[in-house]
Design a protein around this motif. Structure first.
Motif, PDB file in Angstrom:
ATOM      1  N   ILE A 124       2.327   0.762   3.970  1.00 50.80           N
ATOM      2  CA  ILE A 124       2.989   1.894   4.010  1.00 50.80           C
ATOM      3  C   ILE A 124       2.259   3.050   3.865  1.00 50.80           C
ATOM      4  CG2 ILE A 124       4.953   3.070   2.915  1.00 50.80           C
ATOM      5  CD1 ILE A 124       5.672   0.106   3.998  1.00 50.80           C
ATOM      6  N   ALA A 125       1.084   2.971   3.187  1.00 52.68           N
ATOM      7  CA  ALA A 125       0.182   4.029   2.853  1.00 52.68           C
ATOM      8  C   ALA A 125      -0.304   4.840   4.173  1.00 52.68           C
ATOM      9  CB  ALA A 125      -1.165   3.642   2.086  1.00 52.68           C
ATOM     10  N   ALA A 126      -0.486   6.351   4.210  1.00 55.24           N
ATOM     11  CA  ALA A 126      -0.855   6.896   5.021  1.00 55.24           C
ATOM     12  C   ALA A 126      -1.133   8.470   4.884  1.00 55.24           C
ATOM     13  CB  ALA A 126       0.419   7.316   6.208  1.00 55.24           C
ATOM     14  N   TYR A 127      -1.879   9.088   5.416  1.00 50.99           N
ATOM     15  CA  TYR A 127      -2.061  10.456   4.959  1.00 50.99           C
ATOM     16  C   TYR A 127      -1.190  11.379   5.971  1.00 50.99           C
ATOM     17  CZ  TYR A 127      -4.803  14.820   3.985  1.00 50.99           C
ATOM     18  OH  TYR A 127      -5.176  15.814   3.546  1.00 50.99           O
ATOM     19  N   TYR A 128      -0.380  11.715   5.342  1.00 51.27           N
ATOM     20  CA  TYR A 128       0.832  12.897   5.987  1.00 51.27           C
ATOM     21  C   TYR A 128       0.572  14.344   5.843  1.00 51.27           C
ATOM     22  CZ  TYR A 128       5.399  14.201   7.496  1.00 51.27           C
ATOM     23  OH  TYR A 128       6.643  14.946   7.979  1.00 51.27           O
ATOM     24  N   ARG A 129      -0.041  14.672   6.858  1.00 49.62           N
ATOM     25  CA  ARG A 129      -0.037  16.019   7.187  1.00 49.62           C
ATOM     26  C   ARG A 129      -0.354  16.796   5.689  1.00 49.62           C
ATOM     27  NH1 ARG A 129       5.000  15.651  10.523  1.00 49.62           N
ATOM     28  NH2 ARG A 129       4.121  15.563  12.659  1.00 49.62           N
ATOM     29  N   GLY A 130      -1.521  16.469   4.844  1.00 51.11           N
ATOM     30  CA  GLY A 130      -1.851  16.902   3.732  1.00 51.11           C
ATOM     31  C   GLY A 130      -2.608  18.353   4.095  1.00 51.11           C
ATOM     32  N   SER A 131      -3.120  18.864   2.795  1.00 51.31           N
ATOM     33  CA  SER A 131      -3.706  20.219   2.790  1.00 51.31           C
ATOM     34  C   SER A 131      -4.783  20.270   3.599  1.00 51.31           C
ATOM     35  CB  SER A 131      -3.713  20.627   1.352  1.00 51.31           C
ATOM     36  OG  SER A 131      -4.833  19.842   0.678  1.00 51.31           O
ATOM     37  N   GLY A 135       6.681   3.419  -3.193  1.00 48.63           N
ATOM     38  CA  GLY A 135       7.623   3.243  -4.549  1.00 48.63           C
ATOM     39  C   GLY A 135       8.855   2.759  -4.486  1.00 48.63           C
ATOM     40  N   HIS A 136       9.646   3.131  -3.636  1.00 48.98           N
ATOM     41  CA  HIS A 136      11.124   2.506  -3.410  1.00 48.98           C
ATOM     42  C   HIS A 136      10.958   0.944  -3.052  1.00 48.98           C
ATOM     43  CE1 HIS A 136      14.036   5.732  -3.925  1.00 48.98           C
ATOM     44  NE2 HIS A 136      13.037   6.503  -3.720  1.00 48.98           N
ATOM     45  N   LEU A 137      10.251   0.726  -2.097  1.00 47.01           N
ATOM     46  CA  LEU A 137       9.895  -0.747  -1.696  1.00 47.01           C
ATOM     47  C   LEU A 137       9.507  -1.508  -2.731  1.00 47.01           C
ATOM     48  CD1 LEU A 137       9.589  -2.935   0.502  1.00 47.01           C
ATOM     49  CD2 LEU A 137       7.397  -2.007   0.985  1.00 47.01           C
ATOM     50  N   ALA A 138       8.396  -1.174  -3.463  1.00 50.56           N
ATOM     51  CA  ALA A 138       7.937  -1.943  -4.669  1.00 50.56           C
ATOM     52  C   ALA A 138       8.977  -2.228  -5.540  1.00 50.56           C
ATOM     53  CB  ALA A 138       6.687  -1.283  -5.005  1.00 50.56           C
ATOM     54  N   ARG A 139       9.735  -1.356  -6.097  1.00 48.24           N
ATOM     55  CA  ARG A 139      10.795  -1.398  -7.027  1.00 48.24           C
ATOM     56  C   ARG A 139      11.786  -2.198  -6.443  1.00 48.24           C
ATOM     57  NH1 ARG A 139       9.513   4.127  -7.757  1.00 48.24           N
ATOM     58  NH2 ARG A 139      11.058   4.735  -6.273  1.00 48.24           N
ATOM     59  N   THR A 192       1.157  -1.279   0.204  1.00 41.43           N
ATOM     60  CA  THR A 192      -0.028   0.092  -0.051  1.00 41.43           C
ATOM     61  C   THR A 192       1.005   1.238  -0.225  1.00 41.43           C
ATOM     62  OG1 THR A 192      -0.398   0.182   2.570  1.00 41.43           O
ATOM     63  CG2 THR A 192      -1.631  -1.391   1.230  1.00 41.43           C
ATOM     64  N   GLY A 193       0.395   2.262  -0.562  1.00 46.25           N
ATOM     65  CA  GLY A 193       1.083   3.399  -0.544  1.00 46.25           C
ATOM     66  C   GLY A 193       2.412   3.219  -1.619  1.00 46.25           C
ATOM     67  N   ALA A 194       2.108   2.484  -2.788  1.00 48.90           N
ATOM     68  CA  ALA A 194       3.195   2.277  -3.709  1.00 48.90           C
ATOM     69  C   ALA A 194       3.482   3.151  -4.609  1.00 48.90           C
ATOM     70  CB  ALA A 194       2.978   0.596  -4.254  1.00 48.90           C
ATOM     71  N   THR A 195       2.681   4.151  -4.804  1.00 51.21           N
ATOM     72  CA  THR A 195       2.717   5.204  -5.724  1.00 51.21           C
ATOM     73  C   THR A 195       3.382   6.407  -4.937  1.00 51.21           C
ATOM     74  OG1 THR A 195       0.466   6.186  -5.349  1.00 51.21           O
ATOM     75  CG2 THR A 195       0.914   4.653  -7.009  1.00 51.21           C
TER      76      THR A 195
END
Length: 334
Positions: free
Chosen positions: A77-84, A20-24, A12-15
């Protein structure tokens, strides 16, 4: 690392940056990789490398179950990180309920291992440095609060029937990262101003080292049921960090410093004006934490339990990051 055969890993969070680094790396090492992405377009680069893209949102229980089905491993890995958005419901939906969906789906599917990516931010301002995994929890904002809630769900699941491990990374950086671009850019443009003494401590984790730590947490038998902090080999003062970044971008280190109190007052005023209007304040109190709070951690448990050894020295990692910023046009050579 042992041969993975036909094992299939959901990332999750692969984009994103870390995912992304982990997926590659997984693909390079012969894993089959499935990426959960909100839009197929976002996963096009990974698809070109051989990843399977499953369109769905972490907040959608049905989509998550479909993504997890058939996987041997799940790297969350996916998370909402201090977005707008300042809406606490968004943080809760992604960082807490999204984690709940992953854990429930993984248990139902009988996966071999789940790795949940948390953050050292759950410890907040570290009072006794270097802090280890037993340091008190003291989240300082909605991001850290919801990451702690998600981690607690994972810890509860891993204490039961679901095999898994939790990693808490220190500040993640490296080529592809955009969160620390502002620091590099202001130092490069000679616009950086030090507030306070600059003697607070900071701990970085180069993204390639973090990926190695995550993979060890996903494969080492001793990691089961454990929580480990992943970080670089050293923590340094903010003054030292600024000097190293200046060297990496090819400028002289900035001199002088300003008192922190006026900055804090300005941040509080900014938040007081913007929050009632639903706006993201241009200056926030949490941003002042960069100059105020110690972030220094003990990675000996990861060394001992996982055999984790950071391989990228901080000065080298900062140079690699700076070169990427220059190459991508985020910094302009003088």
């Amino acid at each position: 690392m042992a041969e993975t055969g036909q094992k299939l890993a959901l990332v999750t969070g692969a984009t994103g940056f870390t995912g992304g680094h982990l997926a590659r790396v997984l693909l390079e090492r012969g894993w089959k990789v499935r990426a959960l992405a909100r839009q197929h377009e976002a996963g096009r680069a990974l698809a070109a490398l051989g990843a399977e893209i499953v369109v769905g949102d972490i907040t959608d229980r049905t989509a998550v179950a479909a993504a997890v089905a058939g996987c041997s491993h799940v790297f969350h890995i996916a998370a909402y990180y201090r977005g707008s958005s300042l809406d606490p419901e968004i943080y809760h939906a992604v960082n807490v309920e999204g984690t709940r969906h992953i854990l429930e789906a993984a248990e139902a599917a009988g996966v071999e291992r789940v790795v949940h990516c948390s953050t050292v931010g759950v410890h907040g301002d570290v009072t006794n440095v270097p802090a280890d995994e037993t340091a008190p929890f003291a989240p300082g904002d909605i991001y850290q609060e919801t990451k702690l809630e998600g981690e607690m769900l994972a810890a509860q699941a891993f204490a039961g029937r679901l095999p898994g491990a939790i990693v808490r990374p220190a500040g993640i950086y490296g080529p592809g990262d955009m969160r620390f671009l502002k620091l590099f850019r202001t130092i490069h443009k000679r616009q950086f101003r030090m507030f306070g003494t600059g003697e607070v401590l900071y701990h970085f984790t180069y993204v390639a080292d973090l990926v190695e730590g995550i993979l060890l947490a996903g494969t080492e038998p001793k990691a089961l049921g454990e929580t480990v902090i992943i970080g670089g080999a050293q923590y340094i003062t903010l003054n030292e960090l600024v000097r190293l970044v200046a060297d990496a971008v090819g400028v002289a280190p900035p001199r002088g410093r300003l008192p922190i109190a006026p900055l804090l007052v300005a941040a509080r005023v900014s938040e007081a004006v913007c929050r009632p209007l639903g706006l993201n304040a241009p200056l926030q109190v949490r941003q002042c934490d960069f100059f105020l709070k110690d972030r220094a951690f003990d990675i000996s448990k990861a060394r001992r339990l996982l055999g984790f050894t950071p391989s990228v020295a901080l000065d080298d990692g900062l140079r690699r990051t700076a070169e990427w910023y220059f190459r991508e046009g985020h910094l302009k050579r003088k």
